[in-house]
Scaffold this active site. Structure first.
Site, PDB file in Angstrom:
ATOM      1  CD  GLU A   1       1.461  -5.308  -0.530  1.00  0.00           C
ATOM      2  OE1 GLU A   1       1.734  -4.245   0.062  1.00  0.00           O
ATOM      3  OE2 GLU A   1       2.258  -6.259  -0.637  1.00  0.00           O
TER       4      GLU A   1
ATOM      5  CB  THR B   1      10.746 -10.637  -5.967  1.00  0.00           C
ATOM      6  OG1 THR B   1      11.782 -10.234  -5.059  1.00  0.00           O
ATOM      7  CG2 THR B   1      10.137 -11.949  -5.497  1.00  0.00           C
ATOM      8  NE  ARG B   2       8.085  -5.491  -8.886  1.00  0.00           N
ATOM      9  CZ  ARG B   2       7.138  -4.888  -9.609  1.00  0.00           C
ATOM     10  NH1 ARG B   2       6.962  -3.586  -9.481  1.00  0.00           N
ATOM     11  NH2 ARG B   2       6.391  -5.570 -10.432  1.00  0.00           N
ATOM     12  CE1 TYR B   3       9.980  -3.921  -3.153  1.00  0.00           C
ATOM     13  CE2 TYR B   3       8.725  -5.893  -3.658  1.00  0.00           C
ATOM     14  CZ  TYR B   3       8.768  -4.542  -3.415  1.00  0.00           C
ATOM     15  OH  TYR B   3       7.611  -3.803  -3.440  1.00  0.00           O
ATOM     16  CD  GLU B   4      16.454 -13.066  -6.001  1.00  0.00           C
ATOM     17  OE1 GLU B   4      17.355 -13.682  -6.573  1.00  0.00           O
ATOM     18  OE2 GLU B   4      15.312 -13.542  -5.791  1.00  0.00           O
TER      19      GLU B   4
ATOM     20  CG  ASP C   1      17.949  -6.800   0.741  1.00  0.00           C
ATOM     21  OD1 ASP C   1      16.750  -6.875   1.085  1.00  0.00           O
ATOM     22  OD2 ASP C   1      18.507  -5.707   0.478  1.00  0.00           O
TER      23      ASP C   1
ATOM     24  CG  ASP D   1      10.156  -1.500   5.867  1.00  0.00           C
ATOM     25  OD1 ASP D   1      11.315  -1.420   6.315  1.00  0.00           O
ATOM     26  OD2 ASP D   1       9.481  -0.505   5.549  1.00  0.00           O
TER      27      ASP D   1
ATOM     28  CE  LYS E   1      16.332   6.302  10.416  1.00  0.00           C
ATOM     29  NZ  LYS E   1      15.671   7.636  10.374  1.00  0.00           N
TER      30      LYS E   1
ATOM     31  CD  GLU F   1       4.196 -13.526  -2.045  1.00  0.00           C
ATOM     32  OE1 GLU F   1       5.160 -12.751  -2.208  1.00  0.00           O
ATOM     33  OE2 GLU F   1       3.793 -14.317  -2.927  1.00  0.00           O
TER      34      GLU F   1
END
Length: 235
Positions: free
Chosen positions: A83, A207-210, A169, A133, A137, A58
């Site tokens: 990570e 996940t928390r990001y989802e 997303d 991420d 831009k 991952e």
């Protein structure tokens, strides 16, 4: 070699709580991957004993909830988590401790591409790149993880039939990724209709990001791609 473009932001957020800091200091020395200084390849046998049946990677596991879930639900599988964000590493270790999961796990703290370049061919069964991420831009698009060079690396590392999972997303990043993934000869997108990429599979935990994206009204996309069989010819 040209300088590598940074694909990450800050290294650490809020100071770690005392318990998480102690856990990090105790566990990380035996889990952290140190690349051989002489440039040698990094074989699974150097990381895991005994060798696992399967190996998952991952890239950018964030808070670690997805990696912890996969570890709990895939016996016989070893995991490498890459990570850059130290706080996320500590959070993952806390989750594994809380759920009492004993799993073959090694961690790389830094740019995952440095690790990937040292792994041997056809070593990975599955790779996760979840909500990276998007660097929205235009001048930062060169920092996006999904680039031809990274996909070439993944194509080399995945076994035939191995799976790449990607989620985002961000509509702009989705278009960017689909173009590059579709253009790459090594990957076959597993899709028959919108439900195949708008619905998260059962073995793909949230996940928390989802959750953050859904709360903000953004609809994530979940892509699954298989590594095509090698033909022996250059790709």
């Amino acid at each position: 070699m040209a300088a590598r473009r940074n694909i990450y932001g800050r290294r650490q957020g809020r100071p770690l709580r005392a318990g998480r800091k102690a856990l990090l200091e105790a566990a990380l020395p035996r889990l952290e991957i140190a690349l051989p200084a002489d440039g040698r390849p990094l074989s699974p046998g150097m990381l895991f004993d005994p060798l696992p049946e399967r190996l998952f990677l991952e890239i950018g596991f964030g808070g670690g909830e997805h990696l912890a879930w996969q570890a709990a639900h895939n016996p016989g599988t070893a995991f490498i988590g890459a990570e850059y964000f130290v706080t996320g590493v500590a959070t993952l270790l806390g989750q594994l401790q809380e759920q009492g999961t004993e799993v073959p796990l090694r961690l790389y703290i830094g740019d995952a591409r440095d690790l990937m370049e040292r792994l041997p061919d056809a070593v990975l069964d599955r790779v996760f790149i979840l909500f990276p991420d998007p660097w929205p831009k235009a001048r930062h698009h060169k920092r996006r993880l999904i680039q031809r060079e990274t996909l070439d690396l993944l194509a080399r590392l995945l076994k035939d039939g191995g799976e790449l999972r990607f989620a985002t997303d961000d509509p702009g990043y989705l278009s960017w990724a689909l173009q590059r993934l579709s253009d790459h000869p090594a990957f076959a997108w597993q899709v028959a209709g919108p439900d195949d990429w708008r619905r998260r599979p059962d073995d793909w935990p949230p996940t928390r990001y989802e959750a953050k994206a859904l709360k903000a009204g953004r609809r994530p996309a979940y892509l699954r791609l298989l590594r095509r069989p090698r033909s022996g010819a250059a790709e």
